[in-house]
Design an enzyme around this catalytic site. Structure first.
Site, PDB file in Angstrom:
ATOM      1  N   ASP A  67      25.805  29.165  28.149  1.00 22.80           N
ATOM      2  CA  ASP A  67      24.639  29.786  28.773  1.00 22.80           C
ATOM      3  C   ASP A  67      23.488  28.803  28.986  1.00 22.80           C
ATOM      4  OD1 ASP A  67      24.176  29.516  26.042  1.00 22.80           O
ATOM      5  OD2 ASP A  67      24.097  31.656  25.643  1.00 22.80           O
ATOM      6  N   ASP A 136      21.945  40.780  17.481  1.00 23.50           N
ATOM      7  CA  ASP A 136      22.336  42.043  18.127  1.00 23.50           C
ATOM      8  C   ASP A 136      23.818  42.036  18.510  1.00 23.50           C
ATOM      9  OD1 ASP A 136      22.381  40.292  20.252  1.00 23.50           O
ATOM     10  OD2 ASP A 136      20.967  41.401  21.514  1.00 23.50           O
ATOM     11  N   HIS A 138      25.383  39.643  20.235  1.00 23.96           N
ATOM     12  CA  HIS A 138      25.759  38.976  21.488  1.00 23.96           C
ATOM     13  C   HIS A 138      26.549  37.697  21.243  1.00 23.96           C
ATOM     14  CE1 HIS A 138      21.594  36.752  21.725  1.00 23.96           C
ATOM     15  NE2 HIS A 138      22.465  35.975  21.157  1.00 23.96           N
ATOM     16  N   GLU A 143      24.263  40.547  26.162  1.00 22.05           N
ATOM     17  CA  GLU A 143      23.500  41.510  25.381  1.00 22.05           C
ATOM     18  C   GLU A 143      24.226  42.856  25.338  1.00 22.05           C
ATOM     19  OE1 GLU A 143      21.504  40.052  23.694  1.00 22.05           O
ATOM     20  OE2 GLU A 143      19.668  39.358  24.649  1.00 22.05           O
TER      21      GLU A 143
HETATM   22  C1  GLP Z   1      21.444  32.183  21.222  1.00 19.17           C
HETATM   23  C2  GLP Z   1      22.693  31.744  21.972  1.00 19.17           C
HETATM   24  C3  GLP Z   1      23.941  32.271  21.302  1.00 19.17           C
HETATM   25  C4  GLP Z   1      23.883  32.000  19.805  1.00 19.17           C
HETATM   26  C5  GLP Z   1      22.683  32.701  19.225  1.00 19.17           C
HETATM   27  C6  GLP Z   1      22.593  32.580  17.706  1.00 19.17           C
HETATM   28  O1  GLP Z   1      21.044  33.462  21.527  1.00 19.17           O
HETATM   29  N1  GLP Z   1      22.684  32.188  23.336  1.00 19.17           N
HETATM   30  O2  GLP Z   1      25.067  31.635  21.879  1.00 19.17           O
HETATM   31  O3  GLP Z   1      25.051  32.450  19.191  1.00 19.17           O
HETATM   32  O4  GLP Z   1      21.558  32.069  19.818  1.00 19.17           O
HETATM   33  O5  GLP Z   1      21.745  31.575  17.346  1.00 19.17           O
HETATM   34  P1  GLP Z   1      21.450  31.071  15.896  1.00 19.17           P
HETATM   35  O6  GLP Z   1      22.615  30.208  15.531  1.00 19.17           O
HETATM   36  O7  GLP Z   1      20.205  30.288  16.062  1.00 19.17           O
HETATM   37  O8  GLP Z   1      21.315  32.250  15.017  1.00 19.17           O
END
Ligand code: GLP
Length: 263
Positions: A67, A136, A138, A143
């Protein structure tokens, strides 16, 4: 799906990194699917360490990230392109032109999404997709209510994701409210999927994703439909899993894990 519980965050991270570097060594022209987020920083640090120790060569690899924020240029400190260059690409020998992320500044969102899907297909598809999970549920930026068949597209982020990720911006209000993301269907097309989840804050959501019903309300639950999905958790993130004993039994007894038990 297999769930692997490691006693510490460090060992969960080390196992994830080792699975990636082993896969690269087995198939030097591999197509990697990569993720961002705080959890992945340690994985990339371990991979960089392995590269510096000459244990792995990325010169023939390609990569596709999940992404990118819409509206951020690649040289913006908060873009995922910048993150990937900083944490991984600038520190290993992957060819920059073989690393792909959606272009956050693309003028035509539909065209950019289609272009990204085409590029993945043209590369032969993703061989191994690394994933984290948002609070959440994702994966990527899929989402809640993202179609389980969705493809790469622009997606509105939830207020919860905004809250979770905006502290990473110098000025939290600069965080874009939309992003390009591979779809759940795109992610499920990867030949192998590895999701890494660490920390007590993720214990609830990972238990729902792994042991709860498959639902578009928790896009990570779609991994239950994948034939080669591995979920690696540390003890803290494993706290709410019902089947812990069985998952440990598998890791301790299945021959495929023998080489990994001491990590
Ligand atoms: C972002 C990314 C996700 C990732 C998530 C969790 O939202 N788009 O791909 O899994 O962060 O991040 P963290 O590892 O900082 O909890």
């Amino acid at each position: 799906m297999q769930v692997i519980i490691r006693p510490t965050t460090e060992s969960a991270v080390a196992l994830t990194a080792k699975l990636i570097t082993d896969a690269v060594n087995e198939n030097p022209g591999i197509v990697l699917g990569l993720a961002t987020g705080r959890t992945m920083e340690a994985v990339y640090a371990d991979i960089v360490k392995a590269y510096k120790n000459k244990e792995v060569d990325f010169s023939a690899c390609k990569s596709f990230n999940l992404d990118e924020y819409i509206g951020l240029a690649g040289d913006d400190k908060n873009s995922y392109r910048y993150y990937m260059n900083y944490h991984l690409f600038d520190k290993i020998n992957i060819k920059k032109q073989n690393t792909y992320l959606p272009n956050g500044l693309a003028a035509d969102e539909k065209e950019e999404s289609a272009r990204y899907e085409w590029a993945i297909k043209a590369a032969g598809g993703v061989d191994i997709q690394l994933l984290g999970i948002g609070e959440d549920g994702h994966i990527g930026f899929n989402e809640p209510l993202s179609s389980l068949a969705s493809r790469t597209r622009a997606k509105a982020l939830t207020p919860e994701t905004y809250q979770q990720n905006s502290p990473l911006f110098d000025n939290p209000e600069d965080m874009p409210k939309r992003a390009f993301t591979m779809g759940v269907g795109t992610i499920l097309d990867a030949k192998r999927v590895i999701m890494l989840v660490t920390g007590a804050k993720k214990a609830d959501i990972v238990a729902k994703a792994v042991e709860g019903p498959v639902t578009s309300m928790i896009s990570a639950s779609a991994l239950q439909l994948h034939r080669n999905a591995i979920v690696i958790v540390d003890e803290a993130a494993a706290a709410k899993l019902q089947g812990k004993e069985y998952y440990n039994w598998i890791f301790d007894n299945e021959p495929e894990w023998e080489a990994y038990r001491n990590i």
